[in-house]
Design an enzyme around this catalytic site. Sequence first.
Site, mmCIF file in Angstrom:
data_model
loop_
_atom_site.group_PDB
_atom_site.id
_atom_site.type_symbol
_atom_site.label_atom_id
_atom_site.label_comp_id
_atom_site.label_asym_id
_atom_site.label_seq_id
_atom_site.Cartn_x
_atom_site.Cartn_y
_atom_site.Cartn_z
ATOM 1 N N ASP A 35 0.839 -1.199 0.000
ATOM 2 C CA ASP A 35 0.000 0.000 0.000
ATOM 3 C C ASP A 35 0.872 1.245 0.000
ATOM 4 O OD1 ASP A 35 -2.026 -1.723 0.128
ATOM 5 O OD2 ASP A 35 -2.690 -1.204 2.166
ATOM 6 N N GLU A 37 3.868 1.668 -1.189
ATOM 7 C CA GLU A 37 4.452 1.927 -2.504
ATOM 8 C C GLU A 37 3.389 2.476 -3.454
ATOM 9 O OE1 GLU A 37 7.108 2.286 -3.752
ATOM 10 O OE2 GLU A 37 7.193 1.662 -5.856
ATOM 11 N N PHE A 38 2.207 1.898 -3.407
ATOM 12 C CA PHE A 38 1.129 2.355 -4.277
ATOM 13 C C PHE A 38 0.840 3.832 -4.013
ATOM 14 C CE2 PHE A 38 -3.119 3.139 -5.731
ATOM 15 C CZ PHE A 38 -3.208 2.392 -6.905
ATOM 16 N N ASP A 39 0.685 4.169 -2.742
ATOM 17 C CA ASP A 39 0.373 5.553 -2.392
ATOM 18 C C ASP A 39 1.495 6.501 -2.802
ATOM 19 O OD1 ASP A 39 -1.979 4.702 -1.397
ATOM 20 O OD2 ASP A 39 -1.345 4.683 0.702
ATOM 21 N N SER A 84 -36.116 -2.039 -17.362
ATOM 22 C CA SER A 84 -36.015 -2.738 -16.083
ATOM 23 C C SER A 84 -36.478 -4.175 -16.332
ATOM 24 C CB SER A 84 -36.810 -2.021 -15.010
ATOM 25 O OG SER A 84 -38.133 -2.449 -15.043
ATOM 26 N N LEU A 85 -36.651 -4.929 -15.291
ATOM 27 C CA LEU A 85 -36.986 -6.343 -15.467
ATOM 28 C C LEU A 85 -38.369 -6.625 -14.926
ATOM 29 C CD1 LEU A 85 -33.692 -8.030 -14.235
ATOM 30 C CD2 LEU A 85 -34.528 -7.945 -16.576
ATOM 31 N N GLU A 114 -28.189 -15.148 -12.622
ATOM 32 C CA GLU A 114 -27.269 -14.212 -11.976
ATOM 33 C C GLU A 114 -27.870 -13.730 -10.668
ATOM 34 O OE1 GLU A 114 -26.819 -10.981 -14.704
ATOM 35 O OE2 GLU A 114 -26.128 -12.320 -16.296
ATOM 36 N N LYS A 116 -29.267 -10.828 -8.302
ATOM 37 C CA LYS A 116 -29.871 -9.518 -8.507
ATOM 38 C C LYS A 116 -29.287 -8.592 -7.444
ATOM 39 C CE LYS A 116 -34.391 -7.292 -9.193
ATOM 40 N NZ LYS A 116 -33.807 -5.998 -9.044
ATOM 41 N N ASP A 118 -28.447 -5.556 -5.193
ATOM 42 C CA ASP A 118 -29.350 -4.548 -4.654
ATOM 43 C C ASP A 118 -28.654 -3.192 -4.589
ATOM 44 O OD1 ASP A 118 -31.673 -3.578 -3.711
ATOM 45 O OD2 ASP A 118 -31.559 -4.500 -1.731
ATOM 46 N N GLU A 175 -24.467 -2.751 -11.991
ATOM 47 C CA GLU A 175 -25.065 -2.246 -10.761
ATOM 48 C C GLU A 175 -23.994 -1.657 -9.843
ATOM 49 O OE1 GLU A 175 -28.287 -2.796 -10.962
ATOM 50 O OE2 GLU A 175 -29.154 -2.623 -8.962
ATOM 51 N N TYR A 227 -23.145 -6.625 -15.817
ATOM 52 C CA TYR A 227 -23.861 -7.834 -16.224
ATOM 53 C C TYR A 227 -24.478 -7.761 -17.614
ATOM 54 C CZ TYR A 227 -27.380 -4.882 -13.920
ATOM 55 O OH TYR A 227 -28.146 -3.831 -13.511
ATOM 56 N N LYS A 290 -31.793 -15.183 -17.283
ATOM 57 C CA LYS A 290 -31.688 -14.632 -18.640
ATOM 58 C C LYS A 290 -31.491 -15.749 -19.654
ATOM 59 C CE LYS A 290 -29.407 -10.472 -16.956
ATOM 60 N NZ LYS A 290 -28.173 -9.707 -16.816
ATOM 61 N N LYS A 314 -37.647 -12.361 -7.088
ATOM 62 C CA LYS A 314 -37.242 -11.625 -5.887
ATOM 63 C C LYS A 314 -37.512 -12.442 -4.635
ATOM 64 C CE LYS A 314 -38.346 -7.076 -6.341
ATOM 65 N NZ LYS A 314 -37.828 -5.734 -6.028
ATOM 66 N N CYS A 408 -39.690 16.628 25.385
ATOM 67 C CA CYS A 408 -38.638 15.630 25.548
ATOM 68 C C CYS A 408 -39.023 14.670 26.678
ATOM 69 C CB CYS A 408 -37.310 16.310 25.872
ATOM 70 S SG CYS A 408 -35.998 15.127 26.223
ATOM 71 N N CYS A 411 -36.395 15.311 29.681
ATOM 72 C CA CYS A 411 -36.228 16.548 30.447
ATOM 73 C C CYS A 411 -37.427 17.487 30.337
ATOM 74 C CB CYS A 411 -34.944 17.270 30.027
ATOM 75 S SG CYS A 411 -35.027 17.955 28.370
ATOM 76 N N CYS A 426 -34.478 17.545 20.858
ATOM 77 C CA CYS A 426 -34.605 18.225 22.134
ATOM 78 C C CYS A 426 -33.511 19.289 22.163
ATOM 79 C CB CYS A 426 -34.409 17.244 23.294
ATOM 80 S SG CYS A 426 -34.154 18.105 24.852
ATOM 81 N N CYS A 432 -30.235 18.194 29.399
ATOM 82 C CA CYS A 432 -31.018 16.977 29.174
ATOM 83 C C CYS A 432 -30.119 15.760 29.471
ATOM 84 C CB CYS A 432 -31.516 16.971 27.732
ATOM 85 S SG CYS A 432 -32.451 15.510 27.299
HETATM 86 S S1 IVH Z 1 -30.389 -7.134 -16.271
HETATM 87 C C1 IVH Z 1 -32.630 -5.127 -19.791
HETATM 88 N N1 IVH Z 1 -29.092 -8.300 -14.326
HETATM 89 O O1 IVH Z 1 -32.536 -4.957 -11.415
HETATM 90 C C2 IVH Z 1 -32.376 -5.753 -18.489
HETATM 91 N N2 IVH Z 1 -30.419 -6.397 -13.820
HETATM 92 O O2 IVH Z 1 -35.424 -4.826 -11.627
HETATM 93 C C3 IVH Z 1 -31.238 -5.153 -17.773
HETATM 94 N N3 IVH Z 1 -30.296 -5.693 -11.467
HETATM 95 O O3 IVH Z 1 -32.698 -2.147 -13.513
HETATM 96 C C4 IVH Z 1 -31.128 -5.586 -16.377
HETATM 97 N N4 IVH Z 1 -28.897 -7.268 -10.807
HETATM 98 O O4 IVH Z 1 -30.747 -2.300 -11.858
HETATM 99 C C5 IVH Z 1 -29.928 -7.303 -14.680
HETATM 100 N N5 IVH Z 1 -27.818 -9.382 -12.695
HETATM 101 C C6 IVH Z 1 -28.664 -8.414 -13.049
HETATM 102 C C7 IVH Z 1 -29.128 -7.460 -12.115
HETATM 103 C C8 IVH Z 1 -30.021 -6.468 -12.537
HETATM 104 C C9 IVH Z 1 -29.588 -6.201 -10.433
HETATM 105 C C10 IVH Z 1 -31.202 -4.540 -11.364
HETATM 106 C C11 IVH Z 1 -31.039 -3.525 -12.471
HETATM 107 C C12 IVH Z 1 -32.378 -3.450 -13.120
HETATM 108 C C13 IVH Z 1 -33.271 -3.948 -12.049
HETATM 109 C C14 IVH Z 1 -34.534 -4.499 -12.623
#
Ligand code: IVH
Length: 707
Positions: A35, A37-39, A84-85, A114, A116, A118, A175, A227, A290, A314, A408, A411, A426, A432
């Site tokens: 570390d 050396e890196f710094d 989104s999914l 995969e 998901k 968060d 993500e 992903y 997928k 989910k 409060c 107090c 408070c 207090c």
């Molecule tokens: S694929 C077109 N893969 O979940 C589809 N999404 O509920 C692109 N997320 O908006 C998304 N892990 O933010 C994909 N392994 C994963 C994921 C993932 C988390 C999120 C992502 C997406 C949301 C959909």
Amino acid sequence: MDNLDPVREKITELTDRLTRYSYAYYQEDTSLVSDYEFDRLLKELEDLENRYPQFRLPYSPTQRVGGEPVRNFKTVYHTVPMLSLGNTYSREEVAEFDARLRKLTDQDFDYVCELKYDGLSISLSYKDGILVRALTRGDGVKGDDVTGNVKTIRSVPLRLARGGNYPDSFEIRGEVLMPRASFEELNRQREEIGETPFANTRNAASGSLKLQDPAQVARRRLDCFLYFLIGDSIEEKRHEKRLELASSWGFKTGRYHKRCAGLREVFEYMDYWEKERENLPFDIDGIVIKVNDTSLWPRLGTTAKSPRWAIAYKFKAKRALTRLNEITFQVGRTGAVTPVANLDPVSLGGTVVKRASLHNADIIKKMDVRIGDYVYVEKGGEVIPKITGVELSRREAGSRPFDFIGKCPECGTALVRKDGEAGHYCPNEENCPPQIKGKLEHFISRKAMDIDSLGEGKTEILYEKGLVRDVADFYDLRYARLLDLSNGVVSFKDKTVENILNGIARSKSRPFERVLYALGIRYVGEATAKVLARHFRDMPALMAASFDELREVEEVGDAIAGSIVEFFSRPQERRIVERLAAAGLRMEYEEMKSETLPLQDTVWVVSGTFSRSREEMKRLVEYFGGKMQSSLSGKTSHLLAGDRMGPEKLKKAQKLDIPLVSEAEFYTMIGGEPSASLFDGQADMPGRQQVPAAPALPVQGDLFDGE
Ligand code: IVH
């Protein structure tokens, strides 16, 4: 005109070297250098870039620590909308998803499952292997340009490995998340300075990515998993292989995905991660299924919001129904009042829950939670279980809406609500009890004055007995008074009293910045205290500083500045500070002396010939804190390479990816070349046998000031 080519070359060389080291560290979990050396290299690069900004490369690792703050993020359209999914909580629907797809296609296909993650989704654009833009999802069509912030995430490559077979231009999506360890540390710090902790890692990640100052984002320790690779020119059609491809270019794709032949394997994956998720270092809220063959994707198409070739399963948040018996209130060190739900004990996800946070008055009102109600308690990504709803069918007749307290509970002072904040406070900071006790405990805590002979229990006794009412009282404690306590319920023995007094006396030598932190000024955490101490140099200067003068300090915003001015405007606080100064506490900043040796934590092999004997070179390594090894191994961090080094050694070093350090570079690392006389001089001295005594070593710089 000076020829600046060597500068440009040096900047390029340092940039590439640091990029290689970071890649190994963040993607491959291996350290090629210490570390230290890196710094050191990073600092060297930073200095050069500051002097010659025209040569800074767009992928410079110096941006990891944060570039220029921005006022507002630019809104930018996505080249391909960010969908989104579709998601589900039921296995049956996953089976329906599979059946639907099998009907739509006339060929057999497999899946990739995969995690998901968060967090919040991000889209990264690369041109010629260099990260040029990072956009949030926004409304799916256009998002915020958060490039500067994303550049601080160490696992996001700023430049891809040279020679990789990536397209000239492509996008990759993934993500951004906050690992649990970073989250806990962040919340600890926030509580320390009286700020509301984040409820879960997702909120923390999204709050962090939206900060306007990248330097602050850099400290949040975010991570990023990718992903989804976008680009028609990518020949590889299997999603699984695309992930491998992305990984080979330097992206973090995680090792959690799995090819699943059919539903049975998909369910296995689901069940496995539903249990195993606890052991991950980050939060997930489900899994994503997928279709592996991306050439099927366009054929399957998308609905308005989500693709048909993928679905999210989910995990259900663990939920229980129980009776709310009472709402009590906690008053913290800074006066923040938190409502707490007291519940009939109920088992939830392996633990028994009796209490849950109710956050603030607004949330109680919005949910219309009443005493006696049956409420739903959930443990999702949250640290503390929360109440998510009321089961109205079980509401007792005659129940009444809950009135938030106006005074409060400790107090009796009327509570206040600051503009723009949901919480009640408070304001009676000076009298207090929980606020005073909190302040005393904070003052003696490890990172503040570190008086471990006291501890919470004894502090409480001293407070209850009226011996300590403010932090300055600690320094007025006398032997006889403390021993006197033995007459009461408690008994302090001779030895205990001596310990307490010694601990208090020792605390007088804590540096100024710790004294400042110990005062417990709202929003002034450890780091801010240090910055303030360095800037204002002493307590009188800080106490006299105006709001504007405080605002000028880097990292000090309106909230901190306002809080400091307010604190020192109170006569009682000023008096306490005066008494602390009179007791001999440090009220002046002293420059920290470097205590680490330049080669600390490095492991060396010395090979070849040098301008000094090899033995001397080895002694220098050890003298400056490095460890010596006789032959190269996975533990070696540096190879000190002289002339005529054997080709075998060189090959092995390359294989192990151990950096070669020339004699000249070595001298730079140790802060300059030791003068010849030290080793060769005095003819009558057997000097070579002995490591020279520290003060005699004529190195440049101040590396030894701490010795
Ligand atoms: S694929 C077109 N893969 O979940 C589809 N999404 O509920 C692109 N997320 O908006 C998304 N892990 O933010 C994909 N392994 C994963 C994921 C993932 C988390 C999120 C992502 C997406 C949301 C959909």
